[in-house]
Design a protein around this motif. Structure first.
Motif, PDB file in Angstrom:
ATOM      1  N   GLY A 154       0.835  -1.189   0.000  1.00  0.00           N
ATOM      2  CA  GLY A 154       0.000   0.000   0.000  1.00  0.00           C
ATOM      3  C   GLY A 154       0.870   1.239   0.000  1.00  0.00           C
ATOM      4  N   ASP A 155       0.268   2.368   0.350  1.00  0.00           N
ATOM      5  CA  ASP A 155       1.034   3.615   0.409  1.00  0.00           C
ATOM      6  C   ASP A 155       0.771   4.369   1.704  1.00  0.00           C
ATOM      7  N   GLY A 156       0.380   3.621   2.745  1.00  0.00           N
ATOM      8  CA  GLY A 156       0.093   4.242   4.030  1.00  0.00           C
ATOM      9  C   GLY A 156       1.086   3.832   5.099  1.00  0.00           C
ATOM     10  N   ILE A 157       0.718   4.123   6.356  1.00  0.00           N
ATOM     11  CA  ILE A 157       1.560   3.819   7.505  1.00  0.00           C
ATOM     12  C   ILE A 157       1.203   2.437   8.053  1.00  0.00           C
ATOM     13  N   ALA A 158       2.224   1.632   8.332  1.00  0.00           N
ATOM     14  CA  ALA A 158       2.046   0.345   8.996  1.00  0.00           C
ATOM     15  C   ALA A 158       2.972   0.300  10.202  1.00  0.00           C
ATOM     16  N   PHE A 159       2.560  -0.428  11.237  1.00  0.00           N
ATOM     17  CA  PHE A 159       3.351  -0.548  12.453  1.00  0.00           C
ATOM     18  C   PHE A 159       3.779  -2.001  12.627  1.00  0.00           C
ATOM     19  N   VAL A 160       5.093  -2.196  12.753  1.00  0.00           N
ATOM     20  CA  VAL A 160       5.678  -3.521  12.893  1.00  0.00           C
ATOM     21  C   VAL A 160       6.343  -3.606  14.253  1.00  0.00           C
ATOM     22  N   HIS A 161       6.192  -4.743  14.911  1.00  0.00           N
ATOM     23  CA  HIS A 161       6.783  -4.929  16.232  1.00  0.00           C
ATOM     24  C   HIS A 161       7.864  -5.994  16.196  1.00  0.00           C
ATOM     25  N   ALA A 162       8.931  -5.785  16.978  1.00  0.00           N
ATOM     26  CA  ALA A 162      10.022  -6.761  17.073  1.00  0.00           C
ATOM     27  C   ALA A 162      10.624  -6.695  18.458  1.00  0.00           C
ATOM     28  N   GLY A 163      11.450  -7.699  18.828  1.00  0.00           N
ATOM     29  CA  GLY A 163      11.956  -7.823  20.188  1.00  0.00           C
ATOM     30  C   GLY A 163      13.330  -7.220  20.379  1.00  0.00           C
ATOM     31  N   GLY A 164      13.568  -6.736  21.607  1.00  0.00           N
ATOM     32  CA  GLY A 164      14.875  -6.186  21.940  1.00  0.00           C
ATOM     33  C   GLY A 164      15.135  -4.854  21.257  1.00  0.00           C
ATOM     34  N   THR A 165      16.358  -4.667  20.807  1.00  0.00           N
ATOM     35  CA  THR A 165      16.760  -3.459  20.085  1.00  0.00           C
ATOM     36  C   THR A 165      16.676  -3.718  18.583  1.00  0.00           C
ATOM     37  N   ILE A 166      16.197  -2.720  17.840  1.00  0.00           N
ATOM     38  CA  ILE A 166      16.031  -2.861  16.395  1.00  0.00           C
ATOM     39  C   ILE A 166      17.150  -2.113  15.680  1.00  0.00           C
ATOM     40  N   HIS A 167      17.783  -2.804  14.737  1.00  0.00           N
ATOM     41  CA  HIS A 167      18.869  -2.201  13.961  1.00  0.00           C
ATOM     42  C   HIS A 167      18.438  -2.132  12.491  1.00  0.00           C
ATOM     43  N   ALA A 214      20.252 -16.634   7.445  1.00  0.00           N
ATOM     44  CA  ALA A 214      19.740 -15.927   6.275  1.00  0.00           C
ATOM     45  C   ALA A 214      20.852 -15.100   5.644  1.00  0.00           C
ATOM     46  N   THR A 215      20.917 -15.124   4.324  1.00  0.00           N
ATOM     47  CA  THR A 215      21.811 -14.235   3.583  1.00  0.00           C
ATOM     48  C   THR A 215      20.959 -13.192   2.880  1.00  0.00           C
ATOM     49  N   LEU A 216      21.268 -11.938   3.131  1.00  0.00           N
ATOM     50  CA  LEU A 216      20.507 -10.821   2.577  1.00  0.00           C
ATOM     51  C   LEU A 216      21.431 -10.016   1.677  1.00  0.00           C
ATOM     52  N   ARG A 217      21.034  -9.868   0.433  1.00  0.00           N
ATOM     53  CA  ARG A 217      21.863  -9.172  -0.546  1.00  0.00           C
ATOM     54  C   ARG A 217      21.151  -7.914  -1.035  1.00  0.00           C
ATOM     55  N   GLY A 218      21.892  -6.806  -1.035  1.00  0.00           N
ATOM     56  CA  GLY A 218      21.352  -5.526  -1.466  1.00  0.00           C
ATOM     57  C   GLY A 218      21.276  -5.393  -2.970  1.00  0.00           C
ATOM     58  N   PRO A 219      20.640  -4.295  -3.407  1.00  0.00           N
ATOM     59  CA  PRO A 219      20.281  -3.123  -2.615  1.00  0.00           C
ATOM     60  C   PRO A 219      18.975  -3.319  -1.848  1.00  0.00           C
ATOM     61  N   GLY A 220      18.810  -2.513  -0.812  1.00  0.00           N
ATOM     62  CA  GLY A 220      17.586  -2.547  -0.035  1.00  0.00           C
ATOM     63  C   GLY A 220      17.849  -2.242   1.427  1.00  0.00           C
ATOM     64  N   THR A 221      16.783  -2.309   2.212  1.00  0.00           N
ATOM     65  CA  THR A 221      16.845  -2.017   3.638  1.00  0.00           C
ATOM     66  C   THR A 221      16.334  -3.213   4.416  1.00  0.00           C
ATOM     67  N   VAL A 222      17.025  -3.548   5.499  1.00  0.00           N
ATOM     68  CA  VAL A 222      16.592  -4.640   6.365  1.00  0.00           C
ATOM     69  C   VAL A 222      16.518  -4.128   7.801  1.00  0.00           C
ATOM     70  N   TRP A 223      15.622  -4.731   8.578  1.00  0.00           N
ATOM     71  CA  TRP A 223      15.488  -4.428  10.002  1.00  0.00           C
ATOM     72  C   TRP A 223      15.750  -5.715  10.777  1.00  0.00           C
ATOM     73  N   ILE A 224      16.635  -5.628  11.776  1.00  0.00           N
ATOM     74  CA  ILE A 224      17.081  -6.809  12.509  1.00  0.00           C
ATOM     75  C   ILE A 224      16.815  -6.593  13.999  1.00  0.00           C
ATOM     76  N   GLN A 225      16.317  -7.631  14.672  1.00  0.00           N
ATOM     77  CA  GLN A 225      16.022  -7.550  16.097  1.00  0.00           C
ATOM     78  C   GLN A 225      17.083  -8.284  16.912  1.00  0.00           C
ATOM     79  N   SER A 226      17.373  -7.748  18.096  1.00  0.00           N
ATOM     80  CA  SER A 226      18.403  -8.361  18.932  1.00  0.00           C
ATOM     81  C   SER A 226      17.864  -9.495  19.785  1.00  0.00           C
ATOM     82  N   LEU A 227      16.539  -9.534  20.011  1.00  0.00           N
ATOM     83  CA  LEU A 227      15.959 -10.558  20.882  1.00  0.00           C
ATOM     84  C   LEU A 227      14.688 -11.121  20.271  1.00  0.00           C
TER      85      LEU A 227
END
Length: 265
Positions: A154-167, A214-227
């Motif tokens: 879509g083209d709106g706002i979505a909220f995603v939740h993850a554990g610990g610190t997000i990088h 997991a192997t992640l190859r760019g270009p692009g953006t990824v979000w990673i959780q610590s816990l």
């Protein structure tokens, strides 16, 4: 904008909740069970489908959208919250475990986000919550999160939740990183995602980090959780007395009672 243009505010640090501000007739969709509180004159309704409000074919289209959610392991239902009042109203959604809530503006990431099946929390009405089939069968069988991941479009706002610190990591073209499969939260649709076997028999058997990453190859953006929640749950489960954990872990008295077989009151 095809999605409802909602405003929001995040509260808290490690146990966050998001407060969404709705103008009259604006609607937000959410996973069942994520509601924290809402103002008067907000109408809550349970719906089938993916939340986009654009399925065709009447009941057949709605059943198809709901069926996609069942395949991804989510609830058959989603919940909508609509402001039926005259002024601005607020509805709040809480994170299910310690971590962070990440606001995602889908219009800034080419309208598509791929995430863990349990990461989605809420979104503006118009965001479609579907499924993403991985291109490689090996990714599905050994990816840790199953063959299917969630897809938010879509083209709106979505909220995603993850554990610990997000990088948040920006990958350049051809740049590759390796991530524990449970630590991957989300990625943009242009990231190439695959599963790689941990090399070396000793490393695989005794490394304590699982057999695949997991192997992640760019270009692009990824979000990673610590816990990842699975990691937190396994530690709590392992420490439970019924599973051999100590009743007084970290204390001399607790260890003494364990040795003597005593039971403290």
């Amino acid at each position: 904008m095809n999605n409802h243009e909602i405003d929001y505010k995040l509260y808290g640090d490690d146990m966050q909740f998001v407060e969404v501000e709705l103008d009259p007739e604006e609607t937000v969709i959410a996973e069942a069970g994520s509601l924290m509180m809402m103002d008067d004159q907000i109408k809550m309704e349970t719906i089938f489908g993916d939340g986009s409000g654009s399925q065709g074919g009447g009941i057949v289209g709605k059943l198809f959208g709901a069926g996609k959610r069942i395949i991804s392991g989510e609830s058959l239902f989603m919940t909508t919250f609509t402001n039926n009042g005259q002024g601005k109203k607020h509805v709040s959604f809480a994170s299910p475990y310690p971590g962070k809530i990440i606001p995602m503006d889908l219009s800034e990431i080419n309208g598509k986000l791929i995430c863990q099946k349990d990461a989605f929390l809420a979104a503006a009405k118009g965001v479609a919550v579907g499924i993403e089939f991985q291109r490689k069968i090996g990714t599905g069988f050994f990816g840790g999160e199953g063959f299917i991941m969630q897809k938010l479009e879509g083209d709106g706002i979505a909220f995603v939740h993850a554990g610990g610190t997000i990088h948040k990591r920006e990958l350049q073209p051809g740049e590759t990183i390796r991530v524990d499969t449970g630590c991957l939260v989300a990625m943009t649709g242009d990231v190439d995602y695959n599963i790689e076997f941990v090399s070396g028999v000793k490393t695989a058997l005794f490394g304590g980090e699982g057999l695949f990453f997991a192997t992640l190859r760019g270009p692009g953006t990824v979000w990673i959780q610590s816990l990842p929640f699975s990691r937190l749950a396994s530690r709590v489960f392992a420490a439970a007395p019924e599973r051999g954990g100590s009743k007084g872990e970290g204390s001399i008295a607790g260890g003494l009672f364990d040795i003597l077989g005593g039971d403290r009151k």
